[in-house]
Design a protein around this motif. Structure first.
Motif, PDB file in Angstrom:
ATOM      1  N   GLU A   1     -40.398  34.769  45.458  1.00 39.72           N
ATOM      2  CA  GLU A   1     -39.449  33.684  45.697  1.00 39.72           C
ATOM      3  C   GLU A   1     -39.793  32.951  46.987  1.00 39.72           C
ATOM      4  O   GLU A   1     -39.754  31.720  47.045  1.00 39.72           O
ATOM      5  N   LEU A   2     -40.148  33.728  48.029  1.00 40.05           N
ATOM      6  CA  LEU A   2     -40.451  33.113  49.327  1.00 40.05           C
ATOM      7  C   LEU A   2     -41.725  32.250  49.231  1.00 40.05           C
ATOM      8  O   LEU A   2     -41.786  31.160  49.818  1.00 40.05           O
ATOM      9  N   PHE A   3     -42.693  32.739  48.480  1.00 37.72           N
ATOM     10  CA  PHE A   3     -43.925  31.956  48.278  1.00 37.72           C
ATOM     11  C   PHE A   3     -43.583  30.579  47.731  1.00 37.72           C
ATOM     12  O   PHE A   3     -44.053  29.552  48.238  1.00 37.72           O
ATOM     13  N   HIS A   4     -42.749  30.537  46.690  1.00 38.58           N
ATOM     14  CA  HIS A   4     -42.412  29.260  46.060  1.00 38.58           C
ATOM     15  C   HIS A   4     -41.513  28.415  46.958  1.00 38.58           C
ATOM     16  O   HIS A   4     -41.670  27.201  47.035  1.00 38.58           O
ATOM     17  N   HIS A   5     -40.582  29.088  47.648  1.00 39.63           N
ATOM     18  CA  HIS A   5     -39.680  28.375  48.562  1.00 39.63           C
ATOM     19  C   HIS A   5     -40.494  27.661  49.653  1.00 39.63           C
ATOM     20  O   HIS A   5     -40.291  26.478  49.925  1.00 39.63           O
ATOM     21  N   LEU A   6     -41.427  28.392  50.256  1.00 45.98           N
ATOM     22  CA  LEU A   6     -42.264  27.797  51.311  1.00 45.98           C
ATOM     23  C   LEU A   6     -43.156  26.702  50.731  1.00 45.98           C
ATOM     24  O   LEU A   6     -43.372  25.661  51.352  1.00 45.98           O
ATOM     25  N   GLY A   7     -43.677  26.958  49.541  1.00 43.61           N
ATOM     26  CA  GLY A   7     -44.565  25.985  48.902  1.00 43.61           C
ATOM     27  C   GLY A   7     -43.872  24.641  48.702  1.00 43.61           C
ATOM     28  O   GLY A   7     -44.481  23.589  48.912  1.00 43.61           O
ATOM     29  N   ARG A   8     -42.576  24.704  48.335  1.00 40.40           N
ATOM     30  CA  ARG A   8     -41.837  23.443  48.143  1.00 40.40           C
ATOM     31  C   ARG A   8     -41.703  22.688  49.457  1.00 40.40           C
ATOM     32  O   ARG A   8     -41.548  21.480  49.465  1.00 40.40           O
ATOM     33  N   ALA A   9     -41.790  23.398  50.586  1.00 39.07           N
ATOM     34  CA  ALA A   9     -41.728  22.744  51.899  1.00 39.07           C
ATOM     35  C   ALA A   9     -43.130  22.377  52.405  1.00 39.07           C
ATOM     36  O   ALA A   9     -43.293  21.973  53.551  1.00 39.07           O
ATOM     37  N   GLY A  10     -44.124  22.546  51.544  1.00 42.30           N
ATOM     38  CA  GLY A  10     -45.490  22.184  51.944  1.00 42.30           C
ATOM     39  C   GLY A  10     -46.172  23.242  52.788  1.00 42.30           C
ATOM     40  O   GLY A  10     -47.160  22.965  53.477  1.00 42.30           O
ATOM     41  N   ILE A  11     -45.642  24.466  52.763  1.00 41.57           N
ATOM     42  CA  ILE A  11     -46.240  25.551  53.561  1.00 41.57           C
ATOM     43  C   ILE A  11     -46.953  26.503  52.610  1.00 41.57           C
ATOM     44  O   ILE A  11     -46.321  27.117  51.740  1.00 41.57           O
ATOM     45  N   PHE A  12     -48.263  26.625  52.755  1.00 40.24           N
ATOM     46  CA  PHE A  12     -49.024  27.488  51.858  1.00 40.24           C
ATOM     47  C   PHE A  12     -49.271  28.833  52.517  1.00 40.24           C
ATOM     48  O   PHE A  12     -49.892  28.923  53.567  1.00 40.24           O
ATOM     49  N   VAL A  13     -48.736  29.893  51.905  1.00 40.23           N
ATOM     50  CA  VAL A  13     -49.058  31.246  52.363  1.00 40.23           C
ATOM     51  C   VAL A  13     -49.843  31.927  51.252  1.00 40.23           C
ATOM     52  O   VAL A  13     -49.786  31.522  50.090  1.00 40.23           O
ATOM     53  N   ARG A  14     -50.609  32.958  51.618  1.00 40.71           N
ATOM     54  CA  ARG A  14     -51.401  33.668  50.607  1.00 40.71           C
ATOM     55  C   ARG A  14     -50.559  34.763  49.967  1.00 40.71           C
ATOM     56  O   ARG A  14     -49.853  35.498  50.654  1.00 40.71           O
ATOM     57  N   ARG A  15     -50.625  34.882  48.634  1.00 40.22           N
ATOM     58  CA  ARG A  15     -50.005  36.027  47.968  1.00 40.22           C
ATOM     59  C   ARG A  15     -51.123  36.836  47.316  1.00 40.22           C
ATOM     60  O   ARG A  15     -52.271  36.384  47.266  1.00 40.22           O
ATOM     61  N   PHE A  16     -50.787  38.006  46.827  1.00 36.35           N
ATOM     62  CA  PHE A  16     -51.807  38.940  46.374  1.00 36.35           C
ATOM     63  C   PHE A  16     -51.400  39.534  45.035  1.00 36.35           C
ATOM     64  O   PHE A  16     -50.351  40.178  44.932  1.00 36.35           O
ATOM     65  N   SER A  17     -52.233  39.335  44.023  1.00 34.14           N
ATOM     66  CA  SER A  17     -51.866  39.791  42.683  1.00 34.14           C
ATOM     67  C   SER A  17     -51.754  41.311  42.623  1.00 34.14           C
ATOM     68  O   SER A  17     -50.979  41.855  41.836  1.00 34.14           O
ATOM     69  N   GLU A  18     -52.510  42.018  43.467  1.00 34.57           N
ATOM     70  CA  GLU A  18     -52.480  43.478  43.434  1.00 34.57           C
ATOM     71  C   GLU A  18     -51.380  44.071  44.317  1.00 34.57           C
ATOM     72  O   GLU A  18     -51.028  45.236  44.173  1.00 34.57           O
ATOM     73  N   GLN A  19     -50.897  43.287  45.280  1.00 32.80           N
ATOM     74  CA  GLN A  19     -49.846  43.743  46.191  1.00 32.80           C
ATOM     75  C   GLN A  19     -48.755  42.688  46.171  1.00 32.80           C
ATOM     76  O   GLN A  19     -48.722  41.787  47.011  1.00 32.80           O
TER      77      GLN A  19
END
Lengths: 283, 283
Positions: free
Chosen positions: A235-253
């Motif tokens: 959820e946080l990944f998408h929330h930040l993404g909507r604000a133009g902030i790209f963070v890395r997520r990890f499919s295995e973690q």
């Protein structure tokens, strides 16, 4: 043309001489050349880590597997360690790595240490000064620390025989003129390097405070990035993404998120506000 | 990030689509990747030509030989033609090359056409539009024509399966940010390309006049360089070198010298004066 750059890089990275250094247009392009230095066999990558190492080792013909125990590296033909590690910042001591290299050497094995983040790693942590032992290749990345990743400049530090083999594959003119010019100046500037490291440390502490205040648990990182663990990662990944902030997520973690340092006060403010909004959402 | 650059390059070089294009930090670094697309076998390089092709073909395991007859290329597993050729400017017709590619295809062979100088080559001379046939790789060099060799940007045009294989070896971030930005702008500018070609033609004629007036015989070249033949090649090489003018000499053809286009009026004047001195010396 690359002689001076190699000499400056040798001094900056602690390699024995310019003959122990080969410059390349980024370290990524070195991965298949380095992985092919040993005949196809068993490649062990200390993980979880940057996914390109295992992909490339397999691509050039190795049976490539991720291992989570440092000791398991001893049994490989090609052992790869990212040190400090991306994304969790884990470091492996130089003495531990040298012992592994010694065991590998007796069987013709090669140790590759990707020191892409060693500019912000522990003092004495680099194996750059140990490459004359013959079966160690150290990869150094110019761009990450200096904020110039798009410049494409990286180095392999290794014994001269290995340097020659890599050099023969890269051919003449491997590195762009601007990268040579900038690399020679910046790598020679020890004062600038110290100031940059201090600044990054300070910014990493500021980021930690911001993330902790937002209720996130910091589980690792270097001063170039921080790794947090949260059940709300997706959820946080998408929330930040909507604000133009790209963070890395990890499919295995799936509970991990990696935050880079914000670049400039606007970016800091955007991150702070976006995290505050997220906290409100969770309440 | 490289999708737009690939699309612009496909249009500029006449490739069927962006999926037929892979960008690299210069074409030199592509040579071992392309030569390794076929299993080690017999490599034939149409010569005399740029020495790197035969060196790299041998480096990746081929029995690499220079051939002087185009027809001899048909018997190779890997056939390499520089077209137009460096240093003599010789061109091989597209129909001849396509017939060779057809013969090679029936035996699993690959035709590599290094079109580093095709920007100043004959109209209709490129095989960029023919790469969908599957066993043709065309190499295009961005820097030479645009006066930006130090930028390091080159392309392979090939069938999508080959493009994917090369792409996998290059990995992400192969090309520097400045090279992407400049390449996208300049390759899309057909007016600029036409004007550049006309300017180079004019300068090549000016160089011919200068060299001919100095008593040198022009035996080939493109509008980026001219090849002269003189018994005094060695003396002239050193004479020009003392004036700060670097011309290419050839260990296998000791009467040849290759002159690049002088860059700016000062360089033209220096070449004119140095050639005049040389003429005085010979009297």
């Amino acid at each position: 043309m690359l002689g001076k750059l190699a000499a400056v890089a040798a001094a900056a990275y602690g390699a024995p001489s310019r003959d122990h250094v080969v410059a390349a247009p980024g370290t990524q392009i070195l991965l298949p050349l380095v992985a092919a230095l040993v005949q196809p066999g068993r490649a062990a990558v200390l993980g979880p880590t940057y996914a390109e190492h295992i992909r490339v080792a397999a691509l050039v013909g190795h049976d490539a597997q991720e291992v989570t125990d440092v000791a398991a590296l001893k049994h490989a033909d090609l052992a790869i360690v990212v040190n400090p590690n991306n994304p969790d910042g884990r470091t492996v001591g130089a003495n531990v790595l040298l012992a592994i290299a010694d065991e590998l050497r007796s069987r013709g094995g090669l140790l590759v240490v990707d020191e892409a983040f060693m500019d912000v790693g522990p003092a004495g942590g680099s194996l750059g000064g140990d490459v004359a032992r013959g079966n160690i290749v150290v990869l150094r990345s110019f761009g990450k620390f200096f904020g110039l990743a798009g410049l494409r400049l990286g180095f392999a530090l290794a014994a001269p025989e290995i340097v020659s083999r890599i050099d023969a594959m890269l051919g003449p003119w491997a590195v762009a003129g601007p990268a040579i010019a900038i690399g020679e100046i910046v790598l020679a500037d020890a004062t600038w390097v110290r100031a940059m490291r201090a600044q990054l440390d300070q910014e990493a502490r500021r980021l930690d405070e911001l993330l902790t205040n937002a209720g996130l648990e910091i589980v690792g990182g270097t001063s170039l990035f921080r790794l947090v663990r949260t059940r709300a990662a997706s959820e946080l990944f998408h929330h930040l993404g909507r604000a133009g902030i790209f963070v890395r997520r990890f499919s295995e973690q799936r509970t991990w998120l990696r935050f880079g340092l914000p670049n400039g006060e606007d970016a800091w403010a955007r991150l702070r506000e976006s995290l505050a909004d997220a906290a409100v959402c969770r309440d």
